[in-house]
Design a protein around this motif. Structure first.
Motif, PDB file in Angstrom:
ATOM      1  N   UNK A 147       0.836  -1.191   0.000  1.00  0.00           N
ATOM      2  CA  UNK A 147       0.000   0.000   0.000  1.00  0.00           C
ATOM      3  C   UNK A 147       0.880   1.253   0.000  1.00  0.00           C
ATOM      4  N   UNK A 148       1.937   1.230   0.841  1.00  0.00           N
ATOM      5  CA  UNK A 148       2.801   2.397   0.941  1.00  0.00           C
ATOM      6  C   UNK A 148       3.559   2.619  -0.363  1.00  0.00           C
ATOM      7  N   UNK A 149       4.067   1.551  -0.943  1.00  0.00           N
ATOM      8  CA  UNK A 149       4.806   1.664  -2.200  1.00  0.00           C
ATOM      9  C   UNK A 149       3.899   2.248  -3.274  1.00  0.00           C
ATOM     10  N   UNK A 150       2.672   1.724  -3.344  1.00  0.00           N
ATOM     11  CA  UNK A 150       1.738   2.194  -4.370  1.00  0.00           C
ATOM     12  C   UNK A 150       1.424   3.677  -4.183  1.00  0.00           C
ATOM     13  N   UNK A 151       1.128   4.057  -2.925  1.00  0.00           N
ATOM     14  CA  UNK A 151       0.810   5.457  -2.659  1.00  0.00           C
ATOM     15  C   UNK A 151       1.992   6.335  -3.059  1.00  0.00           C
ATOM     16  N   UNK A 152       3.201   5.912  -2.663  1.00  0.00           N
ATOM     17  CA  UNK A 152       4.408   6.665  -2.993  1.00  0.00           C
ATOM     18  C   UNK A 152       4.541   6.846  -4.489  1.00  0.00           C
ATOM     19  N   UNK A 204       2.084   9.294  -5.861  1.00  0.00           N
ATOM     20  CA  UNK A 204       2.439  10.660  -5.524  1.00  0.00           C
ATOM     21  C   UNK A 204       3.597  11.145  -6.387  1.00  0.00           C
ATOM     22  N   UNK A 205       4.547  10.276  -6.646  1.00  0.00           N
ATOM     23  CA  UNK A 205       5.701  10.639  -7.466  1.00  0.00           C
ATOM     24  C   UNK A 205       5.248  11.025  -8.877  1.00  0.00           C
ATOM     25  N   UNK A 206       4.364  10.197  -9.426  1.00  0.00           N
ATOM     26  CA  UNK A 206       3.869  10.454 -10.779  1.00  0.00           C
ATOM     27  C   UNK A 206       3.166  11.809 -10.823  1.00  0.00           C
ATOM     28  N   UNK A 262       3.667  14.359  -8.816  1.00  0.00           N
ATOM     29  CA  UNK A 262       4.661  15.427  -8.664  1.00  0.00           C
ATOM     30  C   UNK A 262       5.360  15.692  -9.991  1.00  0.00           C
ATOM     31  N   UNK A 263       5.760  14.601 -10.668  1.00  0.00           N
ATOM     32  CA  UNK A 263       6.469  14.749 -11.947  1.00  0.00           C
ATOM     33  C   UNK A 263       5.560  15.448 -12.950  1.00  0.00           C
ATOM     34  N   UNK A 264       4.287  15.008 -12.975  1.00  0.00           N
ATOM     35  CA  UNK A 264       3.347  15.604 -13.925  1.00  0.00           C
ATOM     36  C   UNK A 264       3.183  17.097 -13.658  1.00  0.00           C
ATOM     37  N   UNK A 265       3.041  17.420 -12.364  1.00  0.00           N
ATOM     38  CA  UNK A 265       2.834  18.823 -11.994  1.00  0.00           C
ATOM     39  C   UNK A 265       4.059  19.645 -12.409  1.00  0.00           C
ATOM     40  N   UNK A 266       5.242  19.116 -12.099  1.00  0.00           N
ATOM     41  CA  UNK A 266       6.467  19.827 -12.444  1.00  0.00           C
ATOM     42  C   UNK A 266       6.541  20.036 -13.950  1.00  0.00           C
ATOM     43  N   UNK A 267       6.254  18.974 -14.673  1.00  0.00           N
ATOM     44  CA  UNK A 267       6.283  19.051 -16.130  1.00  0.00           C
ATOM     45  C   UNK A 267       5.330  20.137 -16.634  1.00  0.00           C
ATOM     46  N   UNK A 268       4.114  20.101 -16.077  1.00  0.00           N
ATOM     47  CA  UNK A 268       3.111  21.079 -16.507  1.00  0.00           C
ATOM     48  C   UNK A 268       3.571  22.494 -16.201  1.00  0.00           C
ATOM     49  N   UNK A 269       4.199  22.657 -15.014  1.00  0.00           N
ATOM     50  CA  UNK A 269       4.626  23.985 -14.605  1.00  0.00           C
ATOM     51  C   UNK A 269       5.722  24.498 -15.523  1.00  0.00           C
ATOM     52  N   UNK A 270       6.690  23.603 -15.758  1.00  0.00           N
ATOM     53  CA  UNK A 270       7.869  24.052 -16.489  1.00  0.00           C
ATOM     54  C   UNK A 270       7.562  24.225 -17.969  1.00  0.00           C
TER      55      UNK A 270
END
Ligand SMILES: *[C@@H]1O[C@H](CO)[C@@H](O)[C@H](O)[C@H]1NC(C)=O
Length: 794
Positions: A585-590, A593-595, A597-605
């Motif tokens: 469960x923890x691995x999946x949640x992590x 969340x990583x995906x 974060x990456x998507x958000x960063x990509x969208x921002x940049x």
């Protein structure tokens, strides 16, 4: 063990009787679809409306007094006819001439006095017993009943050759009811070729039948209703002397016997040297007195004596007088059950007993203590007695070197002296301790070489882990206790059968399937299973072992908790791996969340998300504000939606991009070169334009900053803004303005720039649409404009 069970059954003697009865029942059971039962309903005739296909008709216990051919001739398929307990007085066998298949006819307990004969060949079972016949009702036609198995008769007197017409038949069972026999002088009767002879006497008068019955071959003899006192005891002995002479007679049963102790001992003594091997006395009543009687234990063929259900009407007697007669018997098997006997004596010399069954008496812990003579005893059954202390039971066996099977079920045994060392004879392989009051402690007090242990219906809560000495144990029954988990097999390395149903197991641990490699059968149903994550392993393990191993699966295995799963079979209980595995469960949640974060960063940049967000935010805020401004306040004499102020240098953008976009939506714009009233000063015109507009749009750029006029316009508009107290200023930053470029005197512009309340014109073409829509949104309000011509509604 199997051998001993067989011995028990054989010792009960019923063997020869049962074979006949069971054979008969099973033979007819498959006819049940055409079976009709009409007993105890007061019928006086056989009903005429029975289905002609009827095969089995039970019409016993009614008031039928007569049978006619028309009563049953239409039942052409009839095989079984039960007419017992009616009032039939006369029977003509020819009424059955259309019932060719009739095999079983029960006419017992009627008032028959006479029969008319007719050749019938199909009978296998014919019961005419308990009727009012004077002489034995034998037709010579009975001689043709070659299939006859059972014959029941009754008579008040006998003659030597009465049974001659059927002498050549090989009957299994002959029932002779002599309840009304009254002849005083000696008669005789010859019987040939029967396996079982059952004689029934009058139930309430002293035994007085003086018939000399001789038999050729006889396997079983059964006498029912024998009432004896000291005087007529010899009448029975004399009656038996001819009958029991025949060497084939192995089974002898006395049923419903009332006698004095003295006479009983006399009868036993008489039978001792006879060929009888299995002697059973069922329902024995002892009357008058019990005194010491001598008994000579001569050489005997007797193997088993069974006495069941004893009523003792003698209250005061020396106990040893009663028990010694039995304890010294030189036979192999003795059963004394369902009696008020409180004790049994230890034999005085090494005994021949191999099998002792004292079920359902009132024996106490003192029985067979310090008894060194039961050296051959292999099976001891003390079921349903008054035993209390498990340690005394162990102590009792200490001197029985051959003991293998011990059954002390249904007592009140307790095992509280946990710490003390208890002793058992090591030869015991099968121990039945079921239905007692034993607790966990019992596992510290067991014979070491046990193979079968029955502990069901006790008070066990857990099986201690440090019990290491039951290495031979193969079968363990701990059903109906309070266990909360399955045991592991580290302590029982040979375990192959485990019965553990009806306990309190909610979350069976894995240990069982891991350590019990030799298991052939496990029965663990009817436990309060908790259908949670922990149970999945158990269900998985059950699925992996072969289906015969888990008994009563899946029906008896149901969820008890949580409430939402209650009653659901375990086999239908599923839970996802994710909801049960915390790490996963923890691995999946992590990962998720990583995906993100990456998507958000990509969208921002790369896609300038914050800009879009700001735009959307601005838009919603504008719309919200517009909605909140009271309409009346806006209904002032407005002529335009917007006044646009810009530098001449930016005119191209304003005219090509901004104005067309706004006017397409019917937004009226005040532009200075278009709407300026000639004759008025420029300042007047600007103020006029600003005042008549709902909002003022300023297009900011380095050129704007440098333009004197533009700054005026901004000043007025801002002034107007504060005056009216509403936010009617829209700033568009067309090109970035370096901070130091704004002259210090324009502090208003400076502070507005500082607040960053402007909308920035995006360079990317893709964003232009959203930008302009955002501007348009500021005008998305119902506004009645005071135009020269008309009132335009937006
Ligand atoms: C133990 O005794 C009980 C009660 O008499 C009986 O039902 C059960 O089958 C016996 N157990 C074994 C293993 O023979």
């Amino acid at each position: 063990m199997g051998q001993d069970k067989e011995l028990i059954v054989r010792s009960f003697h019923f063997v020869c009787i049962m074979t006949v009865i069971i054979g008969t029942i099973s033979h007819f059971s498959d006819e049940s679809e055409f079976a009709i039962t009409m007993s105890k309903i007061g019928l006086t005739h056989i009903p005429k409306d029975l289905p002609p296909k009827t095969k089995v008709l039970d019409i016993s216990q009614n008031n039928i007094s007569e049978l006619q051919i028309s009563d049953i001739s239409f039942l052409s398929g009839l095989k079984v006819l039960r007419l017992s307990y009616n009032r039939i007085q006369w029977l003509d066998f020819s009424i059955f001439k259309f019932n060719q298949d009739l095999e079983y006819l029960d006419l017992s307990h009627n008032q028959l006095r006479k029969i008319s004969c007719h050749p019938i060949v199909s009978f296998k079972h014919l019961d005419l017993s308990f009727n009012d016949f004077d002489a034995l009702p034998i037709c010579k036609e009975f001689g043709n009943l070659t299939q006859l198995n059972f014959l029941g008769l009754s008579a008040m007197k006998l003659q030597q050759f009465d049974l001659l017409p059927i002498a050549h038949l090989h009957l299994s069972y002959l029932l002779l009811d002599l309840g009304n026999y009254h002849v005083k002088e000696s008669e005789s009767l010859q019987i040939l070729n029967i396996k079982t002879l059952h004689l029934v006497f009058h139930s309430n008068s002293l035994f007085s039948v003086q018939v000399n019955i001789s038999v050729n071959t006889l396997g079983c003899l059964k006498l029912t209703n024998i009432k004896l006192d000291d005087e007529n005891c010899e009448v029975l002995i004399k009656f038996l002397s001819e009958l029991t002479r025949v060497s084939t007679l192995l089974n002898f049963t006395l049923n419903h016997m009332e006698t004095t102790w003295k006479c009983l001992v006399r009868v036993l003594q008489f039978l001792w040297p006879r060929p009888v091997e299995y002697l059973t006395i069922y329902n024995l009543t002892i009357v008058e007195s019990i005194d010491e009687e001598d008994f000579t234990y001569s050489k005997t063929a007797l193997k088993a004596l069974t006495i069941e259900h004893v009523t003792n009407k003698v209250f005061l007697f020396p106990q040893t007088a009663l028990y010694t007669v039995f304890s010294e018997m030189n036979i192999m098997m003795l059963t004394i059950s369902d009696t008020p006997f409180i004790h049994m004596l230890c034999p005085q010399a090494p005994s021949t007993f191999k099998f002792l069954n004292f079920t359902q008496n009132v024996f106490t812990d003192s029985v067979f203590q310090n008894c060194f003579t039961l050296v051959r005893l292999e099976t001891l059954i003390l079921q349903k007695n008054g035993l209390k202390d498990l340690f005394s039971v162990g102590q009792m066996t200490k001197n029985m070197p051959s003991l293998q099977i011990l059954d002390v079920s249904f007592n009140s045994l307790e095992s509280d002296r946990c710490e003390e060392n208890c002793t058992w004879v090591e030869s015991i392989v099968m121990l039945n301790l079921s239905s007692n009051k034993l607790t966990d402690c019992v596992f510290r007090c067991l014979p070491p070489r046990l193979e079968v242990l029955d502990l069901h219906s006790n008070r066990i809560e857990s099986i201690p882990k440090d019990v290491t000495h039951l290495e031979a144990l193969q079968e363990l029954n701990v059903a109906f206790n309070s266990l909360i988990d399955l045991p592991g097999c580290d302590t029982f390395s040979s375990l192959s059968v485990l019965v553990i149903d009806h306990n309190s197991i909610s979350q069976p641990s894995d240990e069982f399937f891991q350590s019990c490699q030799k298991i052939r059968s496990i029965k663990a149903g009817n436990n309060p299973f908790q259908c949670m994550c922990e149970l999945r392993e158990f269900v998985k393990n059950v699925g992996q072992v072969s289906s015969e191993v888990v008994e009563a699966w899946p029906d008896s295995y149901k969820c008890d908790y949580p409430e939402s799963y209650k009653g659901i079979p375990l086999k239908d209980f599923h839970m996802s791996e994710l909801s049960c595995n915390t790490a996963l469960l923890m691995v999946t949640t992590g990962a998720i969340m990583l995906v993100v974060a990456v998507t958000v960063t990509f969208l921002c940049i790369y896609l300038d998300l914050p800009w879009y967000l700001r735009m959307v935010f601005q838009w919603t805020r504008t719309r919200y504000r517009a909605r909140n401004v009271p309409l009346e306040e806006l209904q002032r004499a407005l002529e335009f939606h917007a006044f646009i102020s810009y530098s001449e240098h930016d005119a191209a953008w304003v005219k090509n991009e901004l104005v067309p976009c706004l006017e397409r939506e019917d937004i009226r714009i005040c532009l200075h070169e278009r709407n300026f009233v000639p004759g008025k000063s420029i300042v007047e015109n600007i103020i006029n334009c600003i005042e008549k507009s709902y909002k003022s749009i300023f297009v900011l750029s380095p050129h704007f900053v440098q333009s004197e006029w533009c700054h005026y316009e901004l000043y007025f508009a801002h002034h107007n803004l504060f005056h009216k107290g509403s936010n009617n200023l829209i700033l568009i930053l067309l090109e970035p303005i370096p901070q130091n470029m704004i002259p210090s005197k324009y502090h208003k512009l400076k502070s507005l720039m500082m607040q960053r309340t402007y909308l920035e014109w995006p360079k990317e073409k893709s964003k232009h649409g959203l930008f302009l829509a955002n501007i348009r949104a500021a005008f998305n309000v119902k506004l009645i404009l005071d135009t020269e011509n008309d009132h335009v509604k937006i």
